[in-house]
Write an enzyme that holds these catalytic residues in place. Structure first.
Site, PDB file in Angstrom:
ATOM      1  N   TYR A  79       0.703  -1.156  -0.038  1.00 28.52           N
ATOM      2  CA  TYR A  79       0.410   0.045  -0.253  1.00 28.52           C
ATOM      3  C   TYR A  79       1.031   0.905   0.230  1.00 28.52           C
ATOM      4  CZ  TYR A  79      -2.515   4.346   1.553  1.00 28.52           C
ATOM      5  OH  TYR A  79      -2.832   5.343   2.506  1.00 28.52           O
ATOM      6  N   LYS A  83       1.881   4.154  -2.793  1.00 27.96           N
ATOM      7  CA  LYS A  83       1.426   5.711  -2.649  1.00 27.96           C
ATOM      8  C   LYS A  83       2.547   6.376  -2.782  1.00 27.96           C
ATOM      9  CE  LYS A  83      -1.936   7.319  -1.675  1.00 27.96           C
ATOM     10  NZ  LYS A  83      -2.825   7.486  -2.067  1.00 27.96           N
TER      11      LYS A  83
END
Length: 201
Positions: A79, A83
């Site tokens: 994750y 990002k």
């Protein structure tokens, strides 16, 4: 969707960290390629301003406190890595094409209707179900907690402001709250004295 818009605020993302270990490709497709789609739409339509919403997760475990925008980026999960990639894409569109994008990194937003996976709702829901005990991870882990209205105000300020294109802005308080501090505050409000079952693993 972007045609004729004055401002685009890009919040779309897959955000659940544990699931990113199970399905990392979906995080790349949504968070990286999805961001590229939005950037390209903003660029092709000549939108005057875009606010790209990042996350404090891109910093990984804090190497300095408080965490500044110059803190190293550390992808500790698929994750957070996705990002980081999205943030770098946003910067590259500013650097390469002068796409007017500002990146904002919120820190631990809390408030009404928050998902139960976050620490404050987890503590509250446990104590409402059984006020005699609470099960938590490491109590000394710290957070910079930002109320949702303040996070929203920061995003609006980035959207309506001028300048800052190609730059990153943290949205946080600069204050540390340990899980122990949060627990003490909530138990005080609820007037309960639960047994604490800590799993620091």
């Amino acid at each position: 969707l972007c045609e004729g818009a004055d401002i685009v605020i890009h919040l779309a993302a897959l955000i659940t960290i544990p699931y990113s270990y199970v399905a990392p490709r979906s995080y790349i497709e949504t968070n990286v390629l999805g961001t590229q789609n939005v950037l390209e739409a903003v660029r092709s339509q000549g939108i005057p301003r875009m606010v790209h919403i990042s996350t404090s997760e891109v910093y990984g475990s804090a190497q300095t406190i408080p965490i500044s925008e110059s803190h190293p980026l550390v992808g500790q999960s698929p994750y957070s890595a996705s990002k980081i990639a999205a943030d770098q894409l946003a910067y590259s569109y500013w650097s390469s094409f002068e796409t007017p994008v500002v990146t904002v990194r919120p820190f631990n937003t809390y408030g009404p209707r928050q998902s139960n996976r976050a620490v404050i709702p987890t503590i509250v829901s446990q104590l409402l179900d059984h006020p005699d005990y609470v099960e938590l991870g490491a109590l000394d882990t710290t957070r910079d907690l930002t109320y949702v209205e303040d996070t929203a105000a920061g995003i609006v300020a980035a959207a309506l402001g001028t300048g800052g294109e190609g730059e990153v802005f943290n949205l946080g308080t600069g204050d540390e709250w340990s899980v122990r501090d949060i627990l003490a505050t909530i138990t005080g409000i609820l007037d309960v004295s639960p047994q604490i079952r800590e799993d620091a693993s």
